[in-house]
Design an enzyme around this catalytic site. Structure first.
Site, PDB file in Angstrom:
ATOM      1  N   ASP A 124       0.841  -1.193   0.000  1.00  0.00           N
ATOM      2  CA  ASP A 124       0.000   0.000   0.000  1.00  0.00           C
ATOM      3  C   ASP A 124       0.881   1.250   0.000  1.00  0.00           C
ATOM      4  O   ASP A 124       1.906   1.314   0.690  1.00  0.00           O
ATOM      5  CB  ASP A 124      -0.904  -0.011   1.246  1.00  0.00           C
ATOM      6  CG  ASP A 124      -2.048   0.986   1.138  1.00  0.00           C
ATOM      7  OD1 ASP A 124      -3.205   0.552   1.005  1.00  0.00           O
ATOM      8  OD2 ASP A 124      -1.787   2.207   1.183  1.00  0.00           O
TER       9      ASP A 124
ATOM     10  N   ASN B 109     -12.810  -3.094   2.517  1.00  0.00           N
ATOM     11  CA  ASN B 109     -13.738  -1.974   2.628  1.00  0.00           C
ATOM     12  C   ASN B 109     -14.674  -2.019   1.424  1.00  0.00           C
ATOM     13  O   ASN B 109     -14.242  -2.279   0.307  1.00  0.00           O
ATOM     14  CB  ASN B 109     -12.971  -0.653   2.653  1.00  0.00           C
ATOM     15  CG  ASN B 109     -12.047  -0.555   3.859  1.00  0.00           C
ATOM     16  OD1 ASN B 109     -12.371  -1.068   4.931  1.00  0.00           O
ATOM     17  ND2 ASN B 109     -10.898   0.067   3.695  1.00  0.00           N
TER      18      ASN B 109
ATOM     19  N   VAL C 297     -10.847   3.084  -3.511  1.00  0.00           N
ATOM     20  CA  VAL C 297     -10.518   2.665  -4.875  1.00  0.00           C
ATOM     21  C   VAL C 297     -11.558   1.639  -5.330  1.00  0.00           C
ATOM     22  O   VAL C 297     -11.703   0.574  -4.701  1.00  0.00           O
ATOM     23  CB  VAL C 297      -9.092   2.061  -4.942  1.00  0.00           C
ATOM     24  CG1 VAL C 297      -8.794   1.573  -6.356  1.00  0.00           C
ATOM     25  CG2 VAL C 297      -8.053   3.078  -4.493  1.00  0.00           C
TER      26      VAL C 297
ATOM     27  N   HIS D 151     -10.306  -5.006  -3.241  1.00  0.00           N
ATOM     28  CA  HIS D 151      -8.961  -5.286  -2.727  1.00  0.00           C
ATOM     29  C   HIS D 151      -9.039  -5.707  -1.272  1.00  0.00           C
ATOM     30  O   HIS D 151      -9.854  -5.204  -0.505  1.00  0.00           O
ATOM     31  CB  HIS D 151      -8.034  -4.074  -2.872  1.00  0.00           C
ATOM     32  CG  HIS D 151      -8.630  -2.785  -2.383  1.00  0.00           C
ATOM     33  ND1 HIS D 151      -9.529  -2.063  -3.122  1.00  0.00           N
ATOM     34  CD2 HIS D 151      -8.455  -2.095  -1.226  1.00  0.00           C
ATOM     35  CE1 HIS D 151      -9.885  -0.977  -2.447  1.00  0.00           C
ATOM     36  NE2 HIS D 151      -9.251  -0.976  -1.283  1.00  0.00           N
TER      37      HIS D 151
ATOM     38  N   HIS E 150      -6.973  -5.752   2.232  1.00  0.00           N
ATOM     39  CA  HIS E 150      -5.835  -5.179   2.954  1.00  0.00           C
ATOM     40  C   HIS E 150      -5.283  -6.272   3.867  1.00  0.00           C
ATOM     41  O   HIS E 150      -6.039  -6.846   4.660  1.00  0.00           O
ATOM     42  CB  HIS E 150      -6.267  -4.013   3.854  1.00  0.00           C
ATOM     43  CG  HIS E 150      -6.765  -2.805   3.128  1.00  0.00           C
ATOM     44  ND1 HIS E 150      -5.987  -1.687   2.926  1.00  0.00           N
ATOM     45  CD2 HIS E 150      -7.975  -2.515   2.580  1.00  0.00           C
ATOM     46  CE1 HIS E 150      -6.692  -0.762   2.291  1.00  0.00           C
ATOM     47  NE2 HIS E 150      -7.902  -1.242   2.067  1.00  0.00           N
TER      48      HIS E 150
HETATM   49  P1  DGP Z   1      -9.527   1.596   0.443  1.00  0.00           P
HETATM   50  O1  DGP Z   1      -9.764   2.765   1.328  1.00  0.00           O
HETATM   51  O2  DGP Z   1      -9.928   0.295   1.103  1.00  0.00           O
HETATM   52  O3  DGP Z   1     -10.141   1.763  -0.935  1.00  0.00           O
HETATM   53  O4  DGP Z   1      -7.956   1.509   0.232  1.00  0.00           O
HETATM   54  C1  DGP Z   1      -7.301   1.868  -0.929  1.00  0.00           C
HETATM   55  C2  DGP Z   1      -5.818   1.820  -0.640  1.00  0.00           C
HETATM   56  O5  DGP Z   1      -5.126   1.920  -1.871  1.00  0.00           O
HETATM   57  C3  DGP Z   1      -5.300   2.958   0.218  1.00  0.00           C
HETATM   58  O6  DGP Z   1      -4.827   2.414   1.449  1.00  0.00           O
HETATM   59  C4  DGP Z   1      -4.146   3.564  -0.574  1.00  0.00           C
HETATM   60  C5  DGP Z   1      -3.903   2.562  -1.661  1.00  0.00           C
HETATM   61  N1  DGP Z   1      -3.514   3.135  -2.929  1.00  0.00           N
HETATM   62  C6  DGP Z   1      -4.204   4.047  -3.647  1.00  0.00           C
HETATM   63  N2  DGP Z   1      -3.547   4.339  -4.790  1.00  0.00           N
HETATM   64  C7  DGP Z   1      -2.426   3.578  -4.793  1.00  0.00           C
HETATM   65  C8  DGP Z   1      -1.349   3.436  -5.715  1.00  0.00           C
HETATM   66  O7  DGP Z   1      -1.277   4.057  -6.776  1.00  0.00           O
HETATM   67  N3  DGP Z   1      -0.359   2.556  -5.367  1.00  0.00           N
HETATM   68  C9  DGP Z   1      -0.408   1.836  -4.215  1.00  0.00           C
HETATM   69  N4  DGP Z   1       0.603   1.005  -3.979  1.00  0.00           N
HETATM   70  N5  DGP Z   1      -1.414   1.949  -3.325  1.00  0.00           N
HETATM   71  C10 DGP Z   1      -2.405   2.805  -3.617  1.00  0.00           C
END
Ligand code: DGP
Length: 113
Positions: free
Chosen positions: A29, A86, A95, A99, A101
């Site tokens: 993340d 989530n 996003v 996904h 976590h």
């Molecule tokens: P959520 O709130 O459950 O949708 O978490 C989305 C997660 O995605 C958040 O913790 C940050 C991560 N994230 C967003 N954009 C990127 C990215 O471009 N690269 C990476 N590695 N993580 C990302």
């Protein structure tokens, strides 16, 4: 292709994969909430947990199996960890590509800490 995770899958946003197979990839993340914070996603674009059809529930099992495998390889399996999905606006999903976590490496607290 508006989905940021689809761009990561396609290689349009350079990202190191910590795991990949035919169906699933995993990467760290960008805003880690714990020493280990890995996102595990299907290659197929599915917007959220709520959008997973029953016919694809096996995919969820596979995603969880990958989370367990990574927990072992990251050295947090014995101490304990959290796997969270989530879903939707009130579920704080940012996003819109499903996904998991994988969080661990410190004492977590409450539902979100
Ligand atoms: P959520 O709130 O459950 O949708 O978490 C989305 C997660 O995605 C958040 O913790 C940050 C991560 N994230 C967003 N954009 C990127 C990215 O471009 N690269 C990476 N590695 N993580 C990302």
């Amino acid at each position: 292709m508006d989905c940021i995770f689809c761009k990561i899958i396609a290689g349009a946003i350079p990202t190191k994969f910590v795991y990949q197979d035919k169906e699933v990839i995993a990467f760290r993340d960008i805003e880690p909430q714990a020493p280990v914070h890995i996102l595990i996603i299907p290659r197929e674009h599915i917007a959220s947990l709520a959008e997973v059809p029953e016919s694809k529930s096996g995919l969820l099992g596979h995603l969880v199996a990958v989370a367990n495998k990574l927990a072992k390889s990251e050295g947090i399996a014995e101490r304990g960890y959290r796997v969270a999905i989530n879903c939707g606006p009130e579920g704080t999903q940012g996003v819109p590509h499903i996904h998991l976590h994988l969080l661990g490496g410190r004492q977590l607290s409450g539902m979100l800490g």
